[in-house]
Design a protein around this motif. Sequence first.
Motif, mmCIF file in Angstrom:
data_model
loop_
_atom_site.group_PDB
_atom_site.id
_atom_site.type_symbol
_atom_site.label_atom_id
_atom_site.label_comp_id
_atom_site.label_asym_id
_atom_site.label_seq_id
_atom_site.Cartn_x
_atom_site.Cartn_y
_atom_site.Cartn_z
ATOM 1 N N ASP A 38 42.923 32.692 28.258
ATOM 2 C CA ASP A 38 42.417 34.072 28.244
ATOM 3 C C ASP A 38 43.762 34.489 29.526
ATOM 4 O OD1 ASP A 38 40.732 34.378 26.490
ATOM 5 O OD2 ASP A 38 39.191 34.636 27.799
ATOM 6 N N ALA A 39 43.892 33.911 30.586
ATOM 7 C CA ALA A 39 44.923 34.107 31.508
ATOM 8 C C ALA A 39 46.243 34.060 30.885
ATOM 9 C CB ALA A 39 44.693 33.213 32.743
ATOM 10 N N VAL A 40 46.597 33.365 30.156
ATOM 11 C CA VAL A 40 47.777 33.208 29.437
ATOM 12 C C VAL A 40 48.068 34.539 28.399
ATOM 13 C CG1 VAL A 40 49.260 32.005 27.820
ATOM 14 C CG2 VAL A 40 48.138 30.743 29.518
ATOM 15 N N LEU A 41 46.954 34.920 27.625
ATOM 16 C CA LEU A 41 46.937 36.062 27.036
ATOM 17 C C LEU A 41 47.150 37.501 27.467
ATOM 18 C CD1 LEU A 41 46.499 36.781 23.849
ATOM 19 C CD2 LEU A 41 43.985 37.126 24.653
ATOM 20 N N TYR A 42 46.649 37.604 28.786
ATOM 21 C CA TYR A 42 46.935 38.784 29.577
ATOM 22 C C TYR A 42 47.947 38.697 30.823
ATOM 23 C CZ TYR A 42 43.411 40.991 26.465
ATOM 24 O OH TYR A 42 42.764 41.370 25.720
ATOM 25 N N GLU A 43 48.557 37.526 30.683
ATOM 26 C CA GLU A 43 49.560 37.425 31.953
ATOM 27 C C GLU A 43 50.640 38.543 31.957
ATOM 28 O OE1 GLU A 43 51.583 35.781 35.286
ATOM 29 O OE2 GLU A 43 49.367 35.837 34.581
ATOM 30 N N GLY A 44 50.652 39.400 32.787
ATOM 31 C CA GLY A 44 51.571 40.259 32.957
ATOM 32 C C GLY A 44 51.301 41.568 32.038
ATOM 33 N N TYR A 45 50.096 41.536 31.603
ATOM 34 C CA TYR A 45 49.750 42.658 30.887
ATOM 35 C C TYR A 45 49.864 43.956 31.649
ATOM 36 C CZ TYR A 45 46.344 45.733 28.357
ATOM 37 O OH TYR A 45 45.871 46.804 27.644
ATOM 38 N N LEU A 46 49.284 44.090 32.818
ATOM 39 C CA LEU A 46 49.369 45.240 33.727
ATOM 40 C C LEU A 46 49.488 44.830 35.112
ATOM 41 C CD1 LEU A 46 49.424 48.392 33.489
ATOM 42 C CD2 LEU A 46 47.018 48.252 33.741
ATOM 43 N N LEU A 47 50.310 45.032 35.825
ATOM 44 C CA LEU A 47 50.565 44.345 37.238
ATOM 45 C C LEU A 47 50.134 45.538 38.304
ATOM 46 C CD1 LEU A 47 54.093 42.604 36.667
ATOM 47 C CD2 LEU A 47 51.929 41.714 36.525
ATOM 48 N N TYR A 48 49.942 44.811 39.527
ATOM 49 C CA TYR A 48 49.572 45.518 40.864
ATOM 50 C C TYR A 48 50.761 46.725 40.844
ATOM 51 C CZ TYR A 48 49.144 46.897 45.672
ATOM 52 O OH TYR A 48 49.209 47.746 46.742
ATOM 53 N N PRO A 49 50.618 47.920 41.205
ATOM 54 C CA PRO A 49 49.529 48.640 41.464
ATOM 55 C C PRO A 49 48.462 49.274 40.256
ATOM 56 C CG PRO A 49 51.149 49.899 41.780
ATOM 57 C CD PRO A 49 51.712 48.755 41.473
ATOM 58 N N TYR A 50 48.826 48.653 39.172
ATOM 59 C CA TYR A 50 48.123 48.794 37.957
ATOM 60 C C TYR A 50 48.139 50.493 37.485
ATOM 61 C CZ TYR A 50 46.071 44.602 39.405
ATOM 62 O OH TYR A 50 46.008 43.226 39.849
ATOM 63 N N ARG A 340 41.372 47.865 31.505
ATOM 64 C CA ARG A 340 41.430 46.904 31.961
ATOM 65 C C ARG A 340 41.624 47.059 33.520
ATOM 66 N NH1 ARG A 340 40.892 42.382 28.626
ATOM 67 N NH2 ARG A 340 41.209 41.034 30.239
ATOM 68 N N ALA A 341 42.707 48.131 33.968
ATOM 69 C CA ALA A 341 42.971 48.393 35.201
ATOM 70 C C ALA A 341 41.702 48.915 35.841
ATOM 71 C CB ALA A 341 43.952 49.156 35.293
ATOM 72 N N ALA A 342 41.081 49.873 35.179
ATOM 73 C CA ALA A 342 39.676 50.355 35.412
ATOM 74 C C ALA A 342 38.651 49.242 36.044
ATOM 75 C CB ALA A 342 39.181 51.380 34.547
ATOM 76 N N ALA A 343 38.708 48.273 35.112
ATOM 77 C CA ALA A 343 37.676 46.976 35.365
ATOM 78 C C ALA A 343 37.849 46.281 36.639
ATOM 79 C CB ALA A 343 37.797 46.121 34.060
ATOM 80 N N ILE A 344 39.121 46.193 36.769
ATOM 81 C CA ILE A 344 39.638 45.408 38.199
ATOM 82 C C ILE A 344 39.256 46.270 39.330
ATOM 83 C CG2 ILE A 344 41.641 44.940 39.340
ATOM 84 C CD1 ILE A 344 43.157 44.051 36.846
ATOM 85 N N LEU A 345 39.639 47.694 39.032
ATOM 86 C CA LEU A 345 39.194 48.518 40.537
ATOM 87 C C LEU A 345 37.656 48.509 40.785
ATOM 88 C CD1 LEU A 345 41.464 51.526 39.783
ATOM 89 C CD2 LEU A 345 41.732 49.686 41.534
ATOM 90 N N ASP A 346 36.914 48.503 39.645
ATOM 91 C CA ASP A 346 35.433 48.227 39.720
ATOM 92 C C ASP A 346 35.050 46.988 40.435
ATOM 93 O OD1 ASP A 346 35.111 50.900 38.569
ATOM 94 O OD2 ASP A 346 34.664 50.213 36.700
ATOM 95 N N ARG A 347 35.693 45.920 39.962
ATOM 96 C CA ARG A 347 35.110 44.448 40.727
ATOM 97 C C ARG A 347 35.623 44.611 41.828
ATOM 98 N NH1 ARG A 347 38.007 41.630 37.092
ATOM 99 N NH2 ARG A 347 39.736 41.214 38.550
ATOM 100 N N VAL A 348 36.936 45.091 42.348
ATOM 101 C CA VAL A 348 37.300 45.046 43.623
ATOM 102 C C VAL A 348 36.243 45.837 44.601
ATOM 103 C CG1 VAL A 348 39.351 45.650 45.217
ATOM 104 C CG2 VAL A 348 39.427 44.240 43.293
ATOM 105 N N ASP A 349 36.232 47.242 44.086
ATOM 106 C CA ASP A 349 35.482 48.164 44.994
ATOM 107 C C ASP A 349 34.212 47.568 45.278
ATOM 108 O OD1 ASP A 349 37.685 49.704 45.196
ATOM 109 O OD2 ASP A 349 36.972 50.922 43.672
ATOM 110 N N THR A 350 33.283 46.902 44.307
ATOM 111 C CA THR A 350 32.183 46.552 44.449
ATOM 112 C C THR A 350 31.709 44.892 44.827
ATOM 113 O OG1 THR A 350 31.794 45.899 42.103
ATOM 114 C CG2 THR A 350 31.511 48.094 42.965
ATOM 115 N N MET A 351 33.069 44.227 45.037
ATOM 116 C CA MET A 351 33.030 42.823 45.529
ATOM 117 C C MET A 351 32.066 42.655 46.646
ATOM 118 S SD MET A 351 36.053 40.295 46.017
ATOM 119 C CE MET A 351 36.794 40.534 44.353
#
Length: 518
Positions: A38-50, A340-351
Amino acid sequence: MAEGLAEGGTACAATRGGEDPLPDRSPDAFEQVSAVADAVLYEGYLLYPYRRSSAKNRVRWQFGVLFPRDWVEADGPVVPGVSGSADSWYQQTECLLRIRRPGSASVRVRIRHLQMQRKQVEETRDGRHHAVESLRTADGTAQLTFDEAVPCEREVEVPLDELLQGGRTVPVVAPAGVDVEPLPGDAGRVVRHRDEVRADITVTAERLPDDLCRLRVRTTNTGPAPAPRTARDEALRRALIATHTLIGGEGVEFVSLTDPPTELRTVARACRNEFTFPVLGGADGHVLLSAPIILPDHPQVAPESPGDLHDAAEIDEILTLRTMLLTDEEKREARATDPRAAAILDRVDTMPQEIFERLHGAVRSLAPTAPATPAPAGAAPPAPTDRPAWWQEGADDGLCPVTDTVLVDGVPIGGGSRVRLRPRGRGADAQDMFLAGRTAEVAAVFHDVDGSVHLAVTLDDDPASELHTWYGRFHYFRPDELEPLEPAGSPDEPSAPAPAAAPSRHTTDSETPAAEAE
């Protein structure tokens, strides 16, 4: 469909075509590498700052991209190589497997890729829908036009005996589709459009001595090509993106091509892998991952990592901290860019704090040490060391990377020495294996805090070697991975020619870089 060939339909997250996928007869086989795959599948899909406005997110889809052949070869044929960052119309994996159950062995192949999906935001005006780049609804939610992707996979299982008799070709179809999502308050709608993507998977096998065989999996884009001068962003609509292959089976065991047994090095080097790089997955050698990104055998996602950040070359802690520091406006744009960017922000903001602290690092290489042997009675105390421990002030006094030397085969090697690179067979970095036999110049000798020594080198045939030296970017090798060509201090003499090799090894870099050092 030939008797004995079991096929699973192409499955996509948004749509499904063909038959349902086969139940996994070995539930843990592909699951062992699912996180890495899965990491290979989405590598570079969307990069920081997203964010869509970020320059790095305007040039996307760089790995494992298979276009229609007529489009990608409009200016000439593709050049075979293991690099998965080069655009192609096919991808070929060759690997070695041992037959453990002759007569009943079977092989499973799963092809995974992304299908591009165009997300178009449309605003409602005068009773009609108008395409726009962005739209903000009455509740303040922003919507942005952007390219998304849908994960797809295709699986085929076939008895090994049938593959040895000729092979099988199976079609892959990711169907076209349109999904419409109305926006609140009749502000407009979001239309997601996918073009059909077609390909073939061809699986063949060749018997070798001693219950060994060479398996080949070739995936080709067979869809209609866009016009030759169509922009790449448009041609991507008919491409397989982030294409990679999982191979497993019953009654078979795979051989490492990165570090093969001594008796199999010759046949391992003969495997031709083009636009992909196969490595052993899991822990038991019963599954293989062939990816457009160079990985080591048995790759793993760090257990401390709480989720994908789509940039495995970065450190989770750094990306998490930088994401936390995005402004509110930047976060709103990132959320509107892609789910997927929204999911990253949700995870970071609630970590939770304890999860974040785990990202700081982990020690995995400690081993118990043997207890010190007590000195015989009356023995003299040990002599003091020449240099204090590394954490004490003055520990590095007397060390100078550019003038220090180290003995290699009885020859002092230091800055300016000429060497030939001989990466060791076991434990070598996968990318170092590609440099085997190349000549280089030593730039510096570095002493590590654990007492080991590494030499920084620049390649003789690297046109950017002076630039690398200027800003201190080198390749690093241990002394036992170098072969002296001359004493230190003669950097201007011409390079000794590399050892002769089979002609085929000079015509393409697609052969597997099996270990060359004893």
